[in-house]
Design an enzyme around this catalytic site. Structure first.
Site, PDB file in Angstrom:
ATOM      1  CE1 TYR A 113      -1.642  11.977  -7.869  1.00  0.00           C
ATOM      2  CE2 TYR A 113      -1.244   9.924  -6.697  1.00  0.00           C
ATOM      3  CZ  TYR A 113      -2.101  10.940  -7.075  1.00  0.00           C
ATOM      4  OH  TYR A 113      -3.412  10.921  -6.673  1.00  0.00           O
ATOM      5  CG  ASP A 134      -2.178   0.874   0.870  1.00  0.00           C
ATOM      6  OD1 ASP A 134      -2.946   0.495  -0.029  1.00  0.00           O
ATOM      7  OD2 ASP A 134      -2.351   1.950   1.485  1.00  0.00           O
TER       8      ASP A 134
END
Ligand code: ITT
Length: 198
Positions: free
Chosen positions: A157, A72
């Site tokens: 990103y 994660d």
């Protein structure tokens, strides 16, 4: 651990699998959830990366005998109080794609001056087997946010993030450079040490 043992990465994000596979090298047989189409979508209801990685690792490890590793991860932007954080994949809303997420980030940071555009990528890995957590690991990489996306490599990103010590974004630097010191690489380095010692 037997070095040819197999590891299941509890992800449907093929970019994560590619990075983890390339960091692990040939010593381990790696598959992800594309090899387990029956695996349910694990709801990420946690408020931390560790909670969400644990949810994914434990749920998937109940479906297999193999060692499961969940990742994660996300981006924490200081000027946004640590956002998007655990909401990185759904920053512009659930179902929003990479482009919408990146556009929202560019817009939210439009008025933020250069010296306040600090950020970090964080990656938490949880290893689990048969429903039990065995270990967790964390890696971070510090950097700053660009005003506009630059570069084509990587994912998410990467076109907006310039790691400290560089002038190019992760997407411009390319995966070989990224995988040598990224948040994921730093977490995986600890995973590899742990795998070899167990
Ligand atoms: P899984 O839950 O199936 O693993 P996911 O993409 O939904 O896939 P996360 O919930 O951990 O995974 O969200 C991670 C998001 O954070 C990801 O979708 C990107 O937007 C961002 N992210 C994480 N690591 C990144 C990296 O190395 N480069 C760019 N963006 C990254």
């Amino acid at each position: 651990m037997n070095e040819s043992s197999s590891i299941i990465i509890a992800t449907r994000n093929s970019h994560k699998t590619e990075e983890i596979t390339s960091i692990l090298g040939n010593s381990f047989v790696v598959t992800d959830l594309t090899a387990m189409p029956e695996a349910p979508e694990v709801e990420e209801t946690g408020t931390t990366f560790l909670e969400n990685a644990t949810l994914k690792a434990v749920a998937i490890s109940r479906l297999t005998d193999a060692l499961v590793l969940a990742d994660d991860s996300g981006l924490e932007v200081d000027a946004l109080g640590g956002q998007p954080g655990v909401y990185s994949a759904r920053f512009a809303g659930s179902g929003a794609g990479v482009q919408a997420n990146n556009q929202k980030l560019v817009a939210d940071l439009a008025a933020v001056p250069a010296e306040q555009r600090t950020a970090r990528f964080r990656c938490v890995m949880v290893a689990a087997q048969a429903g039990n957590v065995l270990a967790d690991f964390e890696g971070t990489v510090e950097g700053r946010m660009l005003e506009r996306p630059r570069g084509e490599a990587g994912f998410g990103y990467d076109p907006l993030f310039v790691p400290d010590g560089y002038q190019q974004s992760f997407a411009e630097l390319g995966t070989t450079v990224k995988n040598s010191f990224s948040h994921r690489a730093r977490a995986m380095k600890q995973v590899v040490t742990w795998l070899r010692e167990r």
